[in-house]
Design a protein around this motif. Structure first.
Motif, PDB file in Angstrom:
ATOM      1  N   UNK A  43      -2.970   7.633 -40.621  1.00 11.46           N
ATOM      2  CA  UNK A  43      -1.905   7.077 -39.885  1.00 11.46           C
ATOM      3  C   UNK A  43      -1.674   7.546 -38.417  1.00 11.46           C
ATOM      4  N   UNK A  44      -1.272   6.477 -37.639  1.00  8.41           N
ATOM      5  CA  UNK A  44      -1.414   6.900 -36.040  1.00  8.41           C
ATOM      6  C   UNK A  44      -2.609   6.887 -35.400  1.00  8.41           C
ATOM      7  N   UNK A  45      -3.584   6.851 -36.036  1.00  3.77           N
ATOM      8  CA  UNK A  45      -4.971   6.603 -35.327  1.00  3.77           C
ATOM      9  C   UNK A  45      -5.028   5.793 -34.214  1.00  3.77           C
ATOM     10  N   UNK A  46      -5.655   5.915 -33.221  1.00  7.25           N
ATOM     11  CA  UNK A  46      -5.759   5.264 -32.111  1.00  7.25           C
ATOM     12  C   UNK A  46      -6.917   3.933 -32.343  1.00  7.25           C
ATOM     13  N   UNK A  47      -6.387   2.703 -31.748  1.00  6.11           N
ATOM     14  CA  UNK A  47      -7.105   1.515 -32.270  1.00  6.11           C
ATOM     15  C   UNK A  47      -8.516   1.603 -31.594  1.00  6.11           C
ATOM     16  N   UNK A  48      -9.523   1.343 -32.448  1.00  9.71           N
ATOM     17  CA  UNK A  48     -10.780   1.410 -31.741  1.00  9.71           C
ATOM     18  C   UNK A  48     -11.295   0.103 -30.980  1.00  9.71           C
ATOM     19  N   UNK A 101      -4.668  -7.987 -34.861  1.00 10.41           N
ATOM     20  CA  UNK A 101      -4.464  -7.631 -36.097  1.00 10.41           C
ATOM     21  C   UNK A 101      -5.427  -7.617 -37.211  1.00 10.41           C
ATOM     22  N   UNK A 102      -6.630  -8.297 -37.025  1.00  2.00           N
ATOM     23  CA  UNK A 102      -7.688  -8.525 -37.890  1.00  2.00           C
ATOM     24  C   UNK A 102      -8.635  -7.092 -37.602  1.00  2.00           C
ATOM     25  N   UNK A 103      -8.603  -6.627 -36.291  1.00  2.00           N
ATOM     26  CA  UNK A 103      -9.474  -5.310 -35.994  1.00  2.00           C
ATOM     27  C   UNK A 103      -8.493  -4.177 -36.564  1.00  2.00           C
ATOM     28  N   UNK A 104      -7.480  -4.259 -36.650  1.00  2.00           N
ATOM     29  CA  UNK A 104      -6.408  -3.173 -37.195  1.00  2.00           C
ATOM     30  C   UNK A 104      -6.713  -2.908 -38.819  1.00  2.00           C
ATOM     31  N   UNK A 105      -6.784  -4.124 -39.456  1.00  2.00           N
ATOM     32  CA  UNK A 105      -7.081  -4.167 -40.786  1.00  2.00           C
ATOM     33  C   UNK A 105      -8.475  -3.794 -40.839  1.00  2.00           C
ATOM     34  N   UNK A 106      -9.471  -4.330 -40.378  1.00  2.00           N
ATOM     35  CA  UNK A 106     -10.818  -3.640 -40.511  1.00  2.00           C
ATOM     36  C   UNK A 106     -11.025  -2.238 -40.142  1.00  2.00           C
ATOM     37  N   UNK A 107     -10.524  -1.635 -39.245  1.00  2.00           N
ATOM     38  CA  UNK A 107     -10.556  -0.400 -39.009  1.00  2.00           C
ATOM     39  C   UNK A 107      -9.947   0.332 -40.309  1.00  2.00           C
ATOM     40  N   UNK A 131     -18.096  -5.127 -34.292  1.00  2.00           N
ATOM     41  CA  UNK A 131     -17.489  -6.132 -35.120  1.00  2.00           C
ATOM     42  C   UNK A 131     -16.905  -7.060 -34.409  1.00  2.00           C
ATOM     43  N   UNK A 132     -16.093  -6.594 -33.287  1.00  2.00           N
ATOM     44  CA  UNK A 132     -15.583  -7.673 -32.430  1.00  2.00           C
ATOM     45  C   UNK A 132     -16.445  -8.744 -32.077  1.00  2.00           C
ATOM     46  N   UNK A 133     -17.820  -8.365 -31.654  1.00  2.00           N
ATOM     47  CA  UNK A 133     -18.541  -9.450 -31.125  1.00  2.00           C
ATOM     48  C   UNK A 133     -19.033 -10.406 -32.439  1.00  2.00           C
ATOM     49  N   UNK A 134     -19.022  -9.976 -33.509  1.00  2.00           N
ATOM     50  CA  UNK A 134     -19.553 -10.669 -34.746  1.00  2.00           C
ATOM     51  C   UNK A 134     -18.238 -11.415 -35.075  1.00  2.00           C
ATOM     52  N   UNK A 135     -17.050 -11.139 -35.071  1.00  2.00           N
ATOM     53  CA  UNK A 135     -15.999 -11.737 -35.596  1.00  2.00           C
ATOM     54  C   UNK A 135     -14.897 -12.472 -34.538  1.00  2.00           C
ATOM     55  N   UNK A 136     -14.897 -12.273 -33.180  1.00  2.00           N
ATOM     56  CA  UNK A 136     -13.821 -12.762 -32.260  1.00  2.00           C
ATOM     57  C   UNK A 136     -13.594 -14.215 -32.366  1.00  2.00           C
TER      58      UNK A 136
END
Length: 505
Positions: free
Chosen positions: A431-436, A458-464, A478-483
């Motif tokens: 909980x409260x982890x910094x967004x990667x 939002x999708x990045x938050x869910x994946x993390x 992940x970002x490069x593959x899914x954005x």
């Protein structure tokens, strides 16, 4: 360390030594007889503001309302209000006297009695000499405390004609003290309720303040029932006055207690009990209690019925079931309108409407099959403790058996889940982890803030939080593959209530 009482007593004694009468007034006297330690000690005296300032030349004296005979003496960090005995003239606007008469140069006892006569309730019209211990009770306030009764000073209708706000004060004091309103006072409330005239005579801000006092009192249900029975509630919250009658019926299985109003009062009673057992500033919250009060405000406007055949003690029988699909969503909109009407802040409006909007979802989120990221997002909300408390009070405030109610409470599950998520072994999933995946990274890929930007974030938050990636390198990959894929996907539509939704609460 000097207490407020000791300081106020010393100030009263100093006035007496200077040749003036000085007594504790109003609330501090009432609370002392109730066994409560008053927070404020106000002093009434026959000294004028100028004479008061002369007596207290060694203290800081604030001239906060000299026209009304009021000054404040500041000593050792305590603000002690001192008011000259006064009588009020006519009340032309139904709120404030057109003029005030300072009662100096006359017999101090007669002046004190006239000062008491202008007050609203007998329990607030007593005076106590803190030096000698003599009580001045001209209208029977001490007896009314013993009988736990609210009674007007003199003619109740005359008191309400002078100041219409006093009608709401009756409800607040009934809730605060858990006192009964005597019949003549109740009759006057019912007769004069339509003269409240919100926004014209009594400001919305003052109405909101009195409502806050009722909701944060020891017995909010007492005050709210009084508002409804007197007709005052209809004047400023007609939506809540709809919570009784045919359109406010509830499902007989989920809500055997009866109307939506009855349920709301039971939930409020549970909330007041919960708040009384908790500690800290967050426990006693106007936003939370107002959210509880309004949580089912849309039930009368969303009620539908259907007939079902159920097995009963006498065999199969037809039962009229009641549904209120969408009442949380409709209620959130209504709650916003009500908060704006009451001139509440944007932050308060948002907090209240969110409690209303999410109170049904909280019944369905205690499901281990729900995605972890969705639970994290819920548990990271700043108002999560209010939402957990709301869900518990909502199910406990029904007429179902104690075993059924306790089984429907998810409080223990949510609190344990919160601890579990906070202690996760993977730092990136706590909980409260910094967004990667940061907004800066998304911008660097050419996406500007907007709907698509939010979808990716939002999708990045869910994946993390679902463990798809756990470090910065994995996040970048992940970002490069899914954005691009996410950017070309249609924006998800929030799911509304379905036929399978719970009817409860």
């Amino acid at each position: 360390m000097n207490t407020a009482r000791n300081i106020a007593t010393a100030i009263a004694a100093q006035l007496q030594q200077a040749g003036y009468m000085a007594v504790f007034a109003g609330g501090s006297v009432r609370d002392s007889f109730l066994g409560l330690e008053p927070k404020d000690f106000d002093i009434a005296t026959n000294a004028t503001p100028e004479q008061i300032k002369s007596v207290f030349q060694g203290d800081t004296v604030l001239c906060v309302g000299e026209a009304f005979g009021v000054v404040v003496v500041v000593r050792d960090g305590e603000n002690i209000e001192i008011a000259t005995f006064r009588g009020d003239g006519q009340y032309g606007d139904g709120r404030r006297p057109d003029e005030v008469k300072l009662l100096t140069g006359v017999d101090p006892i007669e002046a004190l009695k006239e000062d008491a006569a202008r007050r609203d309730l007998t329990v607030n019209a007593m005076f106590l000499d803190p030096v000698s211990g003599v009580l001045y009770d001209f209208f029977g306030g001490r007896n009314d405390i013993d009988s736990r009764t609210l009674r007007a000073v003199g003619d109740a209708e005359a008191r309400f004609a002078e100041d219409r706000l006093r009608m709401l004060r009756v409800a607040r004091f009934a809730a605060k003290l858990d006192f009964t309103v005597e019949p003549a006072l109740m009759k006057a409330l019912k007769k004069n309720a339509d003269k409240l005239k919100p926004g014209l005579v009594v400001s919305w801000e003052r109405i909101a303040r009195e409502l806050e006092g009722i909701l944060l009192s020891r017995s909010p249900v007492v005050g709210l029932e009084l508002l409804r029975e007197s007709g005052l509630l209809q004047q400023f919250l007609p939506e809540m006055a709809e919570m009784v009658g045919p359109s406010a019926r509830q499902d007989p299985i989920w809500h055997p207690e009866g109307s939506a109003w009855t349920h709301t009062m039971m939930v409020l009673a549970e909330a007041a009990k919960e708040v009384a057992m908790e500690e800290g500033d967050n426990a006693r919250s106007f936003e939370f209690m107002l959210g509880v009060f309004l949580h089912d405000v849309a039930k009368p406007r969303t009620m539908t019925t259907r007939v079902e055949v159920v097995d009963g003690a006498a065999g199969k029988q037809e039962v009229v079931r009641v549904s209120n699909f969408g009442h949380a969503e409709v209620g959130a909109v209504m709650a916003k309108d009500i908060c704006r009407r009451l001139k509440l802040s944007a932050d308060t409006t948002n907090r209240v409407s969110e409690i209303v909007r999410l109170h049904m979802q909280m019944h369905d989120m205690a499901d281990p099959s729900i995605r972890r990221s969705k639970l994290v997002k819920l548990m990271e909300r700043s108002d999560i403790l209010d939402l957990i408390r709301m869900q518990h009070c909502d199910v406990m405030g029904t007429g179902r058996s104690l075993a059924e109610r306790q089984a429907s409470s998810h409080r223990a599950y949510y609190l344990a889940l919160r601890e579990k998520l906070a202690a996760c072994q993977s730092p990136s999933q706590r909980l409260g982890a910094e967004a990667l995946v940061t907004g800066k990274q998304i911008k660097e890929m050419g996406f500007k803030p907007g709907p698509v930007f939010r979808i990716i974030k939002d999708a990045a938050f869910e994946a993390q939080h679902d463990g798809v990636f756990t470090d910065a390198a994995g996040a970048s990959k992940w970002l490069k593959e899914n954005a691009e894929r996410l950017a070309s996907s249609p924006e998800p539509v929030a799911a509304g209530p379905t036929a399978g939704s719970k009817h409860c609460c």
